[in-house]
Design an enzyme around this catalytic site. Structure first.
Site, PDB file in Angstrom:
ATOM      1  N   ARG A   1      23.703  -6.193 -19.520  1.00 33.97           N
ATOM      2  CA  ARG A   1      23.568  -7.137 -20.647  1.00 33.97           C
ATOM      3  C   ARG A   1      23.823  -6.433 -21.986  1.00 33.97           C
ATOM      4  O   ARG A   1      24.493  -6.955 -22.870  1.00 33.97           O
ATOM      5  CB  ARG A   1      22.158  -7.731 -20.646  1.00 33.97           C
ATOM      6  CG  ARG A   1      21.841  -8.614 -19.443  1.00 33.97           C
ATOM      7  CD  ARG A   1      20.346  -8.834 -19.311  1.00 33.97           C
ATOM      8  NE  ARG A   1      19.700  -7.594 -18.905  1.00 33.97           N
ATOM      9  CZ  ARG A   1      19.193  -7.405 -17.677  1.00 33.97           C
ATOM     10  NH1 ARG A   1      19.298  -8.334 -16.767  1.00 33.97           N
ATOM     11  NH2 ARG A   1      18.599  -6.256 -17.368  1.00 33.97           N
ATOM     12  N   ILE A   2      23.271  -5.221 -22.146  1.00 28.30           N
ATOM     13  CA  ILE A   2      23.434  -4.498 -23.422  1.00 28.30           C
ATOM     14  C   ILE A   2      24.881  -4.037 -23.561  1.00 28.30           C
ATOM     15  O   ILE A   2      25.502  -4.147 -24.621  1.00 28.30           O
ATOM     16  CB  ILE A   2      22.444  -3.324 -23.517  1.00 28.30           C
ATOM     17  CG1 ILE A   2      21.000  -3.837 -23.480  1.00 28.30           C
ATOM     18  CG2 ILE A   2      22.695  -2.488 -24.774  1.00 28.30           C
ATOM     19  CD1 ILE A   2      19.943  -2.749 -23.404  1.00 28.30           C
TER      20      ILE A   2
ATOM     21  N   THR B   1      23.202   3.462 -18.396  1.00 27.72           N
ATOM     22  CA  THR B   1      22.681   3.177 -17.052  1.00 27.72           C
ATOM     23  C   THR B   1      21.162   3.303 -17.026  1.00 27.72           C
ATOM     24  O   THR B   1      20.596   4.142 -17.713  1.00 27.72           O
ATOM     25  CB  THR B   1      23.229   4.208 -16.047  1.00 27.72           C
ATOM     26  OG1 THR B   1      22.842   5.510 -16.522  1.00 27.72           O
ATOM     27  CG2 THR B   1      24.716   4.134 -15.908  1.00 27.72           C
TER      28      THR B   1
ATOM     29  N   SER C   1      20.274   5.431 -22.999  1.00 24.41           N
ATOM     30  CA  SER C   1      19.696   4.987 -21.719  1.00 24.41           C
ATOM     31  C   SER C   1      18.353   5.675 -21.491  1.00 24.41           C
ATOM     32  O   SER C   1      17.328   5.203 -21.950  1.00 24.41           O
ATOM     33  CB  SER C   1      20.669   5.281 -20.578  1.00 24.41           C
ATOM     34  OG  SER C   1      20.817   6.681 -20.401  1.00 24.41           O
ATOM     35  N   ARG C   2      18.366   6.800 -20.775  1.00 19.41           N
ATOM     36  CA  ARG C   2      17.193   7.644 -20.568  1.00 19.41           C
ATOM     37  C   ARG C   2      17.639   9.098 -20.617  1.00 19.41           C
ATOM     38  O   ARG C   2      18.755   9.420 -20.190  1.00 19.41           O
ATOM     39  CB  ARG C   2      16.539   7.355 -19.209  1.00 19.41           C
ATOM     40  CG  ARG C   2      15.812   6.005 -19.140  1.00 19.41           C
ATOM     41  CD  ARG C   2      14.532   6.021 -19.960  1.00 19.41           C
ATOM     42  NE  ARG C   2      13.779   4.778 -19.848  1.00 19.41           N
ATOM     43  CZ  ARG C   2      13.902   3.746 -20.696  1.00 19.41           C
ATOM     44  NH1 ARG C   2      14.795   3.799 -21.670  1.00 19.41           N
ATOM     45  NH2 ARG C   2      13.152   2.661 -20.546  1.00 19.41           N
TER      46      ARG C   2
ATOM     47  N   ASP D   1      19.428   8.902 -28.620  1.00 18.30           N
ATOM     48  CA  ASP D   1      18.189   8.147 -28.842  1.00 18.30           C
ATOM     49  C   ASP D   1      17.127   8.556 -27.834  1.00 18.30           C
ATOM     50  O   ASP D   1      15.937   8.289 -28.029  1.00 18.30           O
ATOM     51  CB  ASP D   1      18.466   6.637 -28.700  1.00 18.30           C
ATOM     52  CG  ASP D   1      17.230   5.777 -28.996  1.00 18.30           C
ATOM     53  OD1 ASP D   1      17.000   4.783 -28.287  1.00 18.30           O
ATOM     54  OD2 ASP D   1      16.485   6.127 -29.946  1.00 18.30           O
TER      55      ASP D   1
ATOM     56  N   GLU E   1      10.154  13.556 -24.075  1.00 17.92           N
ATOM     57  CA  GLU E   1       9.875  12.779 -25.296  1.00 17.92           C
ATOM     58  C   GLU E   1       8.381  12.811 -25.585  1.00 17.92           C
ATOM     59  O   GLU E   1       7.611  12.550 -24.658  1.00 17.92           O
ATOM     60  CB  GLU E   1      10.377  11.335 -25.116  1.00 17.92           C
ATOM     61  CG  GLU E   1      11.900  11.265 -24.986  1.00 17.92           C
ATOM     62  CD  GLU E   1      12.438   9.837 -24.830  1.00 17.92           C
ATOM     63  OE1 GLU E   1      13.645   9.692 -24.565  1.00 17.92           O
ATOM     64  OE2 GLU E   1      11.644   8.897 -24.994  1.00 17.92           O
TER      65      GLU E   1
ATOM     66  N   HIS F   1      13.896   7.598 -29.904  1.00 19.26           N
ATOM     67  CA  HIS F   1      13.829   6.497 -28.925  1.00 19.26           C
ATOM     68  C   HIS F   1      13.517   5.180 -29.614  1.00 19.26           C
ATOM     69  O   HIS F   1      12.538   4.497 -29.302  1.00 19.26           O
ATOM     70  CB  HIS F   1      12.782   6.798 -27.826  1.00 19.26           C
ATOM     71  CG  HIS F   1      12.984   5.973 -26.575  1.00 19.26           C
ATOM     72  ND1 HIS F   1      12.634   6.410 -25.318  1.00 19.26           N
ATOM     73  CD2 HIS F   1      13.513   4.741 -26.384  1.00 19.26           C
ATOM     74  CE1 HIS F   1      12.908   5.484 -24.417  1.00 19.26           C
ATOM     75  NE2 HIS F   1      13.450   4.458 -25.040  1.00 19.26           N
ATOM     76  N   ILE F   2      14.410   4.799 -30.527  1.00 24.25           N
ATOM     77  CA  ILE F   2      14.178   3.604 -31.364  1.00 24.25           C
ATOM     78  C   ILE F   2      15.152   2.475 -31.035  1.00 24.25           C
ATOM     79  O   ILE F   2      15.330   1.533 -31.819  1.00 24.25           O
ATOM     80  CB  ILE F   2      14.299   3.962 -32.862  1.00 24.25           C
ATOM     81  CG1 ILE F   2      15.662   4.581 -33.163  1.00 24.25           C
ATOM     82  CG2 ILE F   2      13.144   4.851 -33.324  1.00 24.25           C
ATOM     83  CD1 ILE F   2      15.981   4.691 -34.639  1.00 24.25           C
TER      84      ILE F   2
HETATM   85  C1  8YV Z   1      11.130   0.741 -25.084  1.00 22.36           C
HETATM   86  C2  8YV Z   1      13.259   1.048 -23.924  1.00 22.36           C
HETATM   87  O1  8YV Z   1      10.661   0.565 -26.315  1.00 22.36           O
HETATM   88  O2  8YV Z   1      13.197  -1.179 -23.268  1.00 22.36           O
HETATM   89  C3  8YV Z   1      13.410  -0.018 -22.927  1.00 22.36           C
HETATM   90  O3  8YV Z   1      13.783   0.289 -21.770  1.00 22.36           O
HETATM   91  O4  8YV Z   1      13.627   2.150 -23.703  1.00 22.36           O
HETATM   92  C4  8YV Z   1      12.607   0.743 -25.187  1.00 22.36           C
HETATM   93  O5  8YV Z   1      12.980  -0.517 -25.616  1.00 22.36           O
HETATM   94  C5  8YV Z   1      10.537   1.989 -24.556  1.00 22.36           C
HETATM   95  O6  8YV Z   1      10.797   2.037 -23.215  1.00 22.36           O
HETATM   96  C6  8YV Z   1       9.032   1.956 -24.729  1.00 22.36           C
HETATM   97  O7  8YV Z   1       8.475   3.009 -24.038  1.00 22.36           O
END
Ligand code: 8YV
Length: 321
Positions: free
Chosen positions: A156-157, A209, A237-238, A262, A267, A286-287
């Protein structure tokens, strides 16, 4: 009897009011960030848990014998041990869609900031270093418009990022995804590509991903070596979908032009992480979804998921086990 729930993170007043109509709410009141040990003490009686990023595994579930549902205030749910939750019949929900555009904005912000070196020059001016020079070539950056964007993970993103790129920046867009999305290709005028071709031919590479066993360190030394020296890598992503040491190496060896990040392996990021010392790396904490409007929408969606899961009424965004 209204079901007992616990919120591990602050929620807007209107969301709390909505939850109070259906549940007995307890939440973390202290100004100190809640710790895992605190949470394990708080979950003994509850049937519902509203949280984000909290590892849901046997240890937590052993402390929560009455728990039925965990509602993530996030679209990502790599904090869920899905095997254990399935075995113990615990529903898991997340908050897709409500944050798509907000994350897409931040993604373009990182692409533009890295390409045009905005953070670097912002610091330069604020350190009083701007002098008149014969040429301003040293300030040169890279164009974003009309370049090639490669999106890894077309969900979706990814779709709303592709829309911004195609119709806002006249970019050509290619994507790599587990399964091809012909409808999105037709709608957005984008093309499917295998991963290596995307890595070798894109000017901007955006990683989107979810973090799974398959995508753990998906991008490592081999992948960075395939990228152009002028390529810009963006991760929203992560952190663990990237081998961070390999990224640091690739930047130190100038195998790529720069990175916009991000998310990080750890973290908050360690204060001595080499990425923080690189002017061609733009880092934010992570914003991706961090606007009041979007976080409020995520909180309400998470609350609705929780109530729907506990009452069986209404729709909810259950994650696939
Ligand atoms: C969250 C995010 O704010 O939605 C997600 O997967 O990474 C961020 O929007 C974050 O996960 C909060 O811990």
């Amino acid at each position: 009897m209204k079901p007992k729930i616990y919120c591990t993170l602050p929620i807007p007043k209107e969301v709390e009011a909505y939850l109070a109509e259906h549940c007995q709410i307890r939440k973390w009141e202290s100004e100190q960030p809640i710790t895992r040990q605190d949470i394990l003490q708080e979950v003994g009686e509850i049937e519902g848990l509203l949280t984000a990023g909290l590892r849901i595994n046997d240890e937590l579930l052993d402390h929560a014998p009455h728990l039925k549902i965990v509602s993530n205030m996030s679209v990502g749910y790599n904090n869920f041990d899905l095997k254990v939750m399935k075995k113990r019949n615990i529903i898991g929900t997340h908050t897709p869609n409500v944050l798509n555009d907000t994350v897409a904005d931040l993604t373009f912000g990182l692409m533009l900031a890295t390409a045009r070196r905005i953070a670097e020059w912002d610091t330069y001016l604020k350190n009083g270093k701007w002098e008149r020079t014969k040429s301003d070539e040293p300030f040169f950056g890279l164009d974003v418009h009309h370049k090639t964007l490669g999106i890894i993970g077309m969900g979706r993103i990814g779709e709303v990022i592709a829309k911004r790129a195609r119709f806002g920046f006249d970019m050509s867009v290619q994507y790599y995804n587990r399964n091809q999305k012909v409808d999105v290709e037709q709608k957005m005028g984008i093309t499917y590509s295998d991963l290596d071709t995307l890595l070798a031919t894109s000017d901007f590479i955006v990683l989107l991903t979810p973090l799974t066993n398959e995508t753990y360190q998906l991008i490592g030394a081999r992948e960075f070596k395939l990228m152009k020296e002028t390529a810009i890598f963006v991760n929203v992503s992560r952190g663990k979908t990237v081998d961070e040491q390999a990224l640091i190496q690739a930047l130190q060896n100038e195998e790529i032009y720069g990175a916009g990040l991000d998310v990080f392996e750890q973290e908050p990021i360690q204060k001595d992480n080499p990425l923080l010392g690189m002017p061609n790396v733009v880092t934010v904490p992570h914003i991706g979804s961090a606007t009041a409007q979007t976080r409020d929408a995520m909180a309400m969606r998470a609350a609705e998921n929780l109530v729907a899961g506990l009452t069986g009424r209404g729709t909810w965004n259950q994650v696939p086990y």
